[in-house]
Write an enzyme that holds these catalytic residues in place. Structure first.
Site, PDB file in Angstrom:
ATOM      1  N   GLY A   1       0.962  -1.266   0.092  1.00  0.00           N
ATOM      2  CA  GLY A   1       0.083  -0.061   0.149  1.00  0.00           C
ATOM      3  C   GLY A   1       0.801   1.220  -0.097  1.00  0.00           C
ATOM      4  O   GLY A   1       2.227   1.148   0.395  1.00  0.00           O
ATOM      5  N   ARG A   2       0.251   2.461  -0.230  1.00  0.00           N
ATOM      6  CA  ARG A   2       0.896   3.569  -0.188  1.00  0.00           C
ATOM      7  C   ARG A   2       0.121   4.769   0.320  1.00  0.00           C
ATOM      8  O   ARG A   2      -1.152   4.693   0.079  1.00  0.00           O
ATOM      9  CB  ARG A   2       1.295   3.956  -1.693  1.00  0.00           C
ATOM     10  CG  ARG A   2       2.146   5.133  -2.099  1.00  0.00           C
ATOM     11  CD  ARG A   2       2.403   5.382  -3.367  1.00  0.00           C
ATOM     12  NE  ARG A   2       3.450   4.306  -3.820  1.00  0.00           N
ATOM     13  CZ  ARG A   2       4.903   4.458  -3.623  1.00  0.00           C
ATOM     14  NH1 ARG A   2       5.364   5.668  -3.285  1.00  0.00           N
ATOM     15  NH2 ARG A   2       5.653   3.579  -4.102  1.00  0.00           N
TER      16      ARG A   2
ATOM     17  N   SER B   1       2.506   9.512   3.698  1.00  0.00           N
ATOM     18  CA  SER B   1       3.951   9.510   4.439  1.00  0.00           C
ATOM     19  C   SER B   1       4.858   8.259   3.656  1.00  0.00           C
ATOM     20  O   SER B   1       5.961   8.300   4.223  1.00  0.00           O
ATOM     21  CB  SER B   1       3.585   9.075   5.773  1.00  0.00           C
ATOM     22  OG  SER B   1       2.906   7.737   5.981  1.00  0.00           O
TER      23      SER B   1
ATOM     24  N   VAL C   1       4.497   0.957   1.792  1.00  0.00           N
ATOM     25  CA  VAL C   1       4.465  -0.187   2.770  1.00  0.00           C
ATOM     26  C   VAL C   1       4.999  -1.325   1.819  1.00  0.00           C
ATOM     27  O   VAL C   1       4.340  -1.772   0.874  1.00  0.00           O
ATOM     28  CB  VAL C   1       3.591  -0.605   3.713  1.00  0.00           C
ATOM     29  CG1 VAL C   1       3.503  -1.643   4.398  1.00  0.00           C
ATOM     30  CG2 VAL C   1       2.932   0.772   4.308  1.00  0.00           C
TER      31      VAL C   1
ATOM     32  N   ASP D   1      -4.697  10.642  11.457  1.00  0.00           N
ATOM     33  CA  ASP D   1      -5.223   9.993   9.934  1.00  0.00           C
ATOM     34  C   ASP D   1      -5.818   8.752  10.155  1.00  0.00           C
ATOM     35  O   ASP D   1      -5.312   7.704   9.539  1.00  0.00           O
ATOM     36  CB  ASP D   1      -3.927  10.013   9.229  1.00  0.00           C
ATOM     37  CG  ASP D   1      -4.179  10.000   7.691  1.00  0.00           C
ATOM     38  OD1 ASP D   1      -5.259  10.062   7.459  1.00  0.00           O
ATOM     39  OD2 ASP D   1      -3.297   9.314   6.822  1.00  0.00           O
TER      40      ASP D   1
END
Length: 803
Positions: free
Chosen positions: A521-522, A525, A528, A639
């Site tokens: 995932g992205r 920040s 991953v 978040d």
């Protein structure tokens, strides 16, 4: 004729004169021969030149006063030093005087001296309260002959040193001044420690007594023994320990306080409101503090500190948990062999320390149990199968705690009469930290010295520790078929699966992830990636793209985050900081993120049943409550969204990225993040208004997530579902109106239609009410995460079987 007009200039002059006179009543010095009177304690006050600190008599009880120094502009009782904390004086006739013989002395109503500075004939001329909060005695040349900084009580202010032989001692209770049982001090090996020194036992609990000095980041090769807090919010110690305030920077009033509950905390003052916020604390899990619940008592976070007595025990003093619990049975050595002895298992529970000399490894459960039966001094035993059999017979039961992360059980030795009077789901009366009592269900298992104990234990073990059992069997297979040394093999296997938080090299992580090949995932920040270590553990590696700290600051902050441990938070295993590379290493969570199930294909969305959704809502709330209230008060996620809520194999939620708000660059006083964080649609209004950020931004985001768990779709899609665009604010107003009406059929329209009506109506209604409260524009009206957890728990227990 009366005066009808007064010149503004005259008014200004009068105001200035009044202000000047009011300041003159609170000087910063006390001349030799002068005194302060307890009857005039509101007027007879010394105030530092910058007005930050005050010194005088402070009320501590009915007609009881102490001579103290405190923060002037604090709404709370922020006392930083007390001369007579354990010997308060009378509210009439008591005085503190700078005598002509050079002593600053405190006398009671009968004229007896309660405390003095022992500075006779030292040439003392004045007593002065400095801007630092230090009360000093000076001679005519301005030389300091005595200072309050040399005799700390429970608090350090910036630049006040803690040195060899000096201690910070906690108060006995919240709001009290009398000395308690918790101490911060330098031990004989030059290491700064926290110790519980109670009426019955003494026990060191920080740094972690199970780890070496090196593992705790300490060194004993410096005999200077000095620790201090600087004006920026750095706490330094000569043993190598260093802590940083979350609002690091100058211009903020701070104090480091040894609190009544045994935790060492750094506080920052909001001078506009007079309130304090926690910006660092020594222990993220409060039940790691020893002695909180007394002898035989058990500490648990549920949420907030909760003490309870085990089955067969009751509170020794209903008004004081420090007194612990006493047995309701007699287990004496004189009739030990004649009694029919049984054991009650308390799962996920342990009592730290007091292991008997018969402690052993590589032992079966039955052998451990029998050893405890045969020893009159054994009160219980702990047992774990984590690669090898670990047996911990206990001679005394102190420092009890319960945690879902603890991999073992404690087995209490009791007469059979106690087992007979208990049920497998015994109701246990417990007491919250605020003194209120609650009744909860305690899941118990029973054992005796017959073979049925074996099967009861093995059944529970297979259900809770299947993975550990597999490793144990595998170790045995290795021994039989490969001829390897059993003990060495098992211990090495256990070390591999229990390796602690550590620092990885960039090369390690590059190889583990196959050169960052498989992206999971992205986010804003960073990205991953999935990786596998040499010991076959699967991990998730996050490459951070916007972290401004230098190496030392990054190390300090991730070390704090690495100690955070909760079943509803993704566990951080370590980090990498090399050059420009900043990476965080987390446990790998099998079922990916919540958004895949809520907003994905119809078939995947429908796999989340109502019970799973409610469990996810409750678990997420528990994780946030831990961050906001139990762990570190300044850890705010910033978040919260379905993409950052991961689901394990049992669909238990685990919040990810909870440390990135702390790792982001901040500037200015308070919690002012230098750039907006979060995701559009989940961000609280205060982000756009540039207000200081508090934990209520997470509460707002949680409210959005809660609606999405209910609806099974993005709130942004929901507000436009009827073809007309409307704001989230108008949706909340509509839900408020529906909640206030008598017709409850609207709830079906709110809940995901893919559930086909298979949901709990009361739980759904409660979740809507909670979400509406979370989404209040005025953040002061939003619930706290602790309150949300309590509401969900109450709702879940009441309506668990109604679907």
């Amino acid at each position: 004729m009366g005066i009808k007009f007064i010149s503004p200039l005259i008014l200004l002059s009068l105001s200035f004169a009044f202000f000047h006179c009011s300041l003159a009543t609170h000087p910063s010095t006390l001349e030799r021969g002068s005194s302060l009177s307890v009857e005039q304690h509101e007027e007879d006050v010394l105030t530092s030149p910058d007005r930050a600190f005050s010194c005088g008599f402070r009320k501590v009880g009915t007609n009881a006063y102490c001579f103290s120094i405190w923060f002037t502009n604090s709404e709370e009782d922020a006392v930083v030093w007390t001369a007579n904390r354990d010997a308060p004086v009378n509210g009439r006739g008591s005085r503190v005087s700078l005598r002509r013989d050079g002593k600053l002395a405190l006398t009671d109503v009968d004229g007896s001296t309660v405390w003095d500075t022992n500075t006779s004939y030292a040439g003392v001329s004045t007593a002065e309260l400095l801007d630092t909060g230090n009360l000093v005695l000076k001679d005519r040349d301005g030389h300091v002959l005595w200072q309050s900084f040399d005799s700390p009580t429970d608090t350090l202010v910036p630049w006040q040193p803690l040195t060899k032989g000096k201690r910070l001692v906690s108060p006995i209770a919240k709001g009290a001044r009398r000395s308690g049982y918790y101490t911060l001090y330098f031990d004989n090996d030059n290491v700064l420690r926290l110790m519980y020194d109670g009426p019955e036992i003494s026990s060191i609990y920080w740094p972690n007594p199970d780890s070496t000095l090196y593992q705790n980041g300490r060194s004993n090769y410096n005999s200077t023994r000095i620790a201090f807090l600087d004006e920026k919010g750095n706490f330094h110690s000569s043993d190598g320990f260093k802590a940083l305030a979350s609002d690091l920077g100058v211009g903020i009033r701070r104090r480091l306080t040894m609190d009544y509950d045994g935790n060492l905390r750094l506080y920052s003052l909001n001078e506009s409101t007079g309130t304090w916020s926690i910006t660092w604390e020594a222990l993220s899990q409060i039940c790691n503090v020893h002695g909180l619940c007394g002898r035989n008592g058990i500490c648990e976070y549920y949420p907030g500190i909760r003490c309870s007595c085990p089955p067969g025990y009751e509170m020794s003093d209903p008004a004081d948990w420090n007194s612990g619990c006493k047995p309701k049975f007699n287990l004496s050595c004189s009739n030990h062999t004649q009694q029919q002895l049984h054991f009650i298992e308390l799962q996920e529970t342990d009592y730290y320390g007091f292991d008997m000399s018969t402690y052993s490894t590589m032992i079966s459960f039955e052998a451990c149990r029998n050893a405890c039966i045969q020893s009159c001094d054994c009160r219980a035993f702990g047992y774990r199968l984590a690669g090898n059999g670990l047996c911990f017979p206990k001679s005394s039961l102190f420092n009890g705690y319960k945690s879902p992360n603890f991999p073992g059980s404690i087995f209490l030795k009791v007469p059979i009469s106690v087992v007979s009077s208990s049920s497998s789901n015994q109701s246990v009366v417990t007491c919250n930290s605020d003194g209120s009592t609650v009744t909860t269900s305690s899941s118990l298992r029973y054992g005796n010295n017959r073979s049925n104990t074996k099967w009861v234990y093995l059944y529970g073990f297979a259900a809770s520790l299947g993975a550990a059992e597999f490793l144990f069997i595998f170790a045995g297979w290795w021994c039989i078929f490969r001829g390897r040394d059993t003990t060495k093999s098992v211990e090495e296997g256990y070390r591999m699966i229990s390796r602690q938080f550590r620092r990885f090299t960039y090369r390690d992580l590059r190889e583990a992830t196959g050169k960052f090949k498989e992206e999971l995932g992205r986010g804003s920040s960073g990205a991953v990636y999935r990786g596998v270590l040499d010991d076959k553990r699967v991990l998730a590696v996050k490459k951070l793209t916007d972290v401004m700290e230098g190496e030392e600051e990054f190390w300090a902050e991730v070390s704090v985050i690495g100690r955070i441990n909760h079943m509803n938070l993704v566990r951080m295993w370590g980090f990498c900081s090399e050059g420009q590379h900043r990476l965080l290493v987390y446990e790998y969570v099998e079922n990916q993120s919540l958004d895949k199930y809520l907003f994905g294909r119809a078939d995947s969305g429908s796999s989340l049943g109502w019970n799973q959704r409610f469990k996810i809502a409750l678990g997420t709330a528990r994780g946030l409550a831990y961050l906001h209230h139990e762990c570190l008060e300044w850890v705010i996620h910033c978040d919260v969204k379905p993409e950052n809520i991961l689901l394990d194999r049992d669909f238990e939620p685990k919040i990810a990225d909870f440390g990135l708000a702390k790792l982001s660059k901040r500037d200015g006083p308070g919690f002012n993040i230098s750039r907006m964080r979060g995701t559009t649609g989940y961000m609280a209004p205060e982000w756009a208004l540039s207000f200081p950020i508090t934990a209520k931004v997470d509460v707002y985001s949680y409210g959005v997530v809660l609606l999405e768990i209910l609806k099974g779709s993005r709130v942004s899609d929901w507000v436009e579902a009827d073809g007309t665009e409307k704001s989230l604010r108008s949706l909340v107003a509509e839900l408020k109106e529906q909640l206030g009406g008598s017709d409850e059929s609207w709830v079906r329209d709110v809940v995901d239609h893919r559930l086909r009506g298979q949901f709990n109506h009361e739980q759904a209604t409660a979740m809507v009410k909670i979400a509406v409260s979370c989404l209040e524009e005025d953040r002061s009206r939003r619930l706290t995460m602790n309150e949300i957890v309590k509401l969900l728990i109450a709702c879940g227990e009441k309506d668990a079987d109604r679907i």
